[in-house]
Design a protein around this motif. Sequence first.
Motif, PDB file in Angstrom:
ATOM      1  N   UNK A 130       0.864  -1.174   0.000  1.00 28.38           N
ATOM      2  CA  UNK A 130       0.000   0.000   0.000  1.00 28.38           C
ATOM      3  C   UNK A 130       0.905   1.228   0.000  1.00 28.38           C
ATOM      4  N   UNK A 131       0.808   2.046  -1.060  1.00 30.24           N
ATOM      5  CA  UNK A 131       1.594   3.281  -1.148  1.00 30.24           C
ATOM      6  C   UNK A 131       0.798   4.389  -0.478  1.00 30.24           C
ATOM      7  N   UNK A 132       1.270   4.833   0.682  1.00 21.03           N
ATOM      8  CA  UNK A 132       0.541   5.818   1.478  1.00 21.03           C
ATOM      9  C   UNK A 132       1.126   7.202   1.270  1.00 21.03           C
ATOM     10  N   UNK A 133       0.319   8.094   0.738  1.00 24.47           N
ATOM     11  CA  UNK A 133       0.743   9.475   0.549  1.00 24.47           C
ATOM     12  C   UNK A 133       1.203   9.761  -0.866  1.00 24.47           C
ATOM     13  N   UNK A 134       1.190  11.026  -1.189  1.00 26.49           N
ATOM     14  CA  UNK A 134       1.543  11.444  -2.541  1.00 26.49           C
ATOM     15  C   UNK A 134       3.032  11.246  -2.819  1.00 26.49           C
ATOM     16  N   UNK A 135       3.876  11.306  -1.807  1.00 24.44           N
ATOM     17  CA  UNK A 135       5.319  11.136  -2.015  1.00 24.44           C
ATOM     18  C   UNK A 135       5.655   9.707  -2.420  1.00 24.44           C
ATOM     19  N   UNK A 136       5.060   8.727  -1.769  1.00 26.02           N
ATOM     20  CA  UNK A 136       5.347   7.351  -2.153  1.00 26.02           C
ATOM     21  C   UNK A 136       4.620   6.966  -3.434  1.00 26.02           C
ATOM     22  N   UNK A 137       3.510   7.621  -3.741  1.00 23.83           N
ATOM     23  CA  UNK A 137       2.759   7.289  -4.953  1.00 23.83           C
ATOM     24  C   UNK A 137       3.405   7.861  -6.207  1.00 23.83           C
ATOM     25  N   UNK A 138       3.867   9.109  -6.130  1.00 27.76           N
ATOM     26  CA  UNK A 138       4.376   9.750  -7.347  1.00 27.76           C
ATOM     27  C   UNK A 138       5.587  10.646  -7.114  1.00 27.76           C
ATOM     28  N   UNK A 139       6.169  10.639  -5.963  1.00 30.57           N
ATOM     29  CA  UNK A 139       7.302  11.509  -5.675  1.00 30.57           C
ATOM     30  C   UNK A 139       6.898  12.824  -5.039  1.00 30.57           C
ATOM     31  N   UNK A 140       5.618  13.176  -5.151  1.00 28.10           N
ATOM     32  CA  UNK A 140       5.095  14.373  -4.507  1.00 28.10           C
ATOM     33  C   UNK A 140       5.763  15.643  -4.977  1.00 28.10           C
ATOM     34  N   UNK A 141       6.039  16.528  -4.040  1.00 32.85           N
ATOM     35  CA  UNK A 141       6.665  17.808  -4.378  1.00 32.85           C
ATOM     36  C   UNK A 141       8.163  17.674  -4.606  1.00 32.85           C
TER      37      UNK A 141
END
Length: 183
Positions: free
Chosen positions: A98-109
């Motif tokens: 489970x990828x939790x958060x935008x950083x683990x999902x797509x690198x985020x900011x």
Amino acid sequence: MGLEEKLPSGVLLTTVEKLVNWSRKTSMWPATFGLACCAIEMMTSGGARYDIARFGMERFSATPRQADLMIVAGRVSQKMAPVLRQIYDQMPEPRWVLAMGVCSSSGGMFNNYAIVQGVDHVVPVDMYLPGCPPRPEALLDAILKLHAKVMDEPLGPKRAAALAESGHRTELIPSSVRYAKKK
């Protein structure tokens, strides 16, 4: 009487596949892999207010050999990626991520060379959870959706191939949750 068959009361009818998937769903133990601020929200979900124990998941495993769910909470650096993969490889089958958060999902900011732009470049992801950081309620909702996915999983590679051939779909990840990869 007719052709119907009379069953004695107290008889439980199910398939072995459903029973095994139910036991997997109700005994899922997550691995502790908190990397950044999302880890605080993941730890909060284990507290009394959100009580992840009602799903049988109160035991966050410190060893990957006793865990079957990896919650990647936070950004994954290039140095951490091989460690993440090694921990994933040490987990027994069946295993879920489970990828939790935008950083683990797509690198985020963090759009730079030091951060992996999506943990799915390192390990296969079963469920994406958006947010920066996502609230514990969102984590519980993602876990419930993952439980629904586990209940539909086939047992064995032959059955999985037969279901894939027939067009049966077991993936429950909504397209609105997926993040586009940055180019």
